[in-house]
Design an enzyme around this catalytic site. Structure first.
Site, PDB file in Angstrom:
ATOM      1  N   LEU A  21      33.445  35.719  10.480  1.00 39.67           N
ATOM      2  CA  LEU A  21      33.012  35.162  11.745  1.00 39.67           C
ATOM      3  C   LEU A  21      33.900  33.960  12.035  1.00 39.67           C
ATOM      4  CD1 LEU A  21      29.083  35.254  11.612  1.00 39.67           C
ATOM      5  CD2 LEU A  21      30.577  36.586  13.109  1.00 39.67           C
ATOM      6  N   ASP A  22      34.286  33.782  13.300  1.00 40.99           N
ATOM      7  CA  ASP A  22      35.149  32.663  13.670  1.00 40.99           C
ATOM      8  C   ASP A  22      34.495  31.326  13.345  1.00 40.99           C
ATOM      9  OD1 ASP A  22      36.925  34.503  14.680  1.00 40.99           O
ATOM     10  OD2 ASP A  22      36.164  34.347  16.734  1.00 40.99           O
ATOM     11  N   LEU A  23      35.316  30.276  13.372  1.00 39.74           N
ATOM     12  CA  LEU A  23      34.839  28.925  13.088  1.00 39.74           C
ATOM     13  C   LEU A  23      33.644  28.556  13.957  1.00 39.74           C
ATOM     14  CD1 LEU A  23      35.320  26.112  11.691  1.00 39.74           C
ATOM     15  CD2 LEU A  23      36.759  25.557  13.672  1.00 39.74           C
ATOM     16  N   SER A  33      31.786  30.692  15.749  1.00 39.78           N
ATOM     17  CA  SER A  33      30.775  31.748  15.852  1.00 39.78           C
ATOM     18  C   SER A  33      29.657  31.505  14.847  1.00 39.78           C
ATOM     19  CB  SER A  33      31.404  33.119  15.623  1.00 39.78           C
ATOM     20  OG  SER A  33      32.379  33.395  16.608  1.00 39.78           O
TER      21      SER A  33
END
Length: 298
Positions: free
Chosen positions: A109-111, A113
């Site tokens: 998961l992105d930073l 997200s």
């Protein structure tokens, strides 16, 4: 008589199953000369091992292969999904409870997200769950700045192009409009780099909050941020038993009594009689009466 061959498997797969790293990471470690088998440094991942082989990574023996386990984790925003960040930012693994074994993430998961992130101690299980061929959906709720309609969102069903590669169908449903923002539910099956954000950008929607709500059959539900919950063994067998071997959990407490009239039954009754003979007699209560149940009448 032909001697049966012992079970052997690729060294990268064994390291992944032991929770050391994913297969790809294990192959890089081998090429870097960090892995020894029976005292010899490996130079290629094209090598098979058996249960008898002694394997070391960075001079330390790997742990015995444990049954695959899976955890649900509610990732907060602001954490990097990586074991080590070159920029020194806090990672998901820095925030996990210390009692957890070494785990790896299923995808990323992105930073910024948040939401459901699956964790496992088994690299092979992680690889299987990440493969698009598994067919598992990933569902998200996205808050985005801009205006759109369901008709525009339906155009994403044809997929988009990311880095020259066409994605599979993207299903998007308009949930609500609040001021200058819209809430959209998005379902994808491949999970390419920033796929949800890029898909909505093609419709002039800038995502400012992204929450993963499910990954295949596993859901975020009402888990608070930062919480970790292990998936029960039976549920894990039901959901991923066709992908990797999940041994049955033995219940030691449920032991069937021996059938009456058998030698085992006679031994069990004699053991009980011997144990009762060793018990001290019940203490007398005040008034001369004995504690415990009344004696049986003949």
């Amino acid at each position: 008589m032909v001697k049966p061959q012992e079970d052997r498997e690729r060294i990268a797969k064994r390291l992944a199953r032991a929770g050391v790293a994913s297969r790809r990471e294990a192959e890089r470690m081998i090429e870097a000369g960090l892995v020894r088998v029976n005292g010899k440094v490996l130079t290629t991942p094209a090598f098979t091992v058996s249960a008898k082989d002694q394997i070391e990574v960075k001079g330390q023996p790997i742990a015995a292969k444990e049954p695959p386990r899976l955890w649900r984790y509610h990732k907060p925003p602001g954490l990097v999904t990586s074991h080590k960040d070159e920029r020194g930012r806090r990672t998901v693994f820095d925030a996990l409870p210390p009692e957890l074994p070494r785990v790896i993430s299923v995808g990323r998961l992105d930073l910024t997200s948040e939401g459901l992130l699956l964790l496992t101690n088994d690299g092979e299980l992680a690889r299987q769950l990440e493969l698009p061929s598994t067919g598992w959906s990933r569902r998200y709720r996205a808050r985005a700045y801009g205006k759109t309609t369901q008709e525009k969102l339906d155009t994403l069903k044809a997929g988009i192009e990311i880095d020259g590669v066409k994605t599979g169908p993207i299903e998007a449903t308009l949930e609500s409009e609040r001021g200058d923002n819209v809430w959209v539910e998005v379902m994808i099956r491949e999970g390419k780099n920033r796929e949800v954000r890029r898909a909505l950008e093609t419709l002039d929607l800038k995502v400012n909050r992204l929450i993963r709500t499910s990954y295949g059959p596993f859901q975020l539900l009402n888990m608070p941020r930062g919480a970790v919950e292990e998936v029960k063994r039976k549920q894990l067998r039901d959901q991923v038993g066709h992908l990797v071997d999940i041994p049955r959990e033995q219940d030691r407490h449920k032991r069937k009594p021996p059938k009456r009239g058998t030698p085992a039954s006679k031994k069990a009754r004699s053991d009980v009689s011997a144990a009762n003979a060793k018990r001290p007699p019940p203490k007398k209560a005040q008034g001369g009466r004995r504690k415990g149940p009344p004696p049986k009448r003949s």
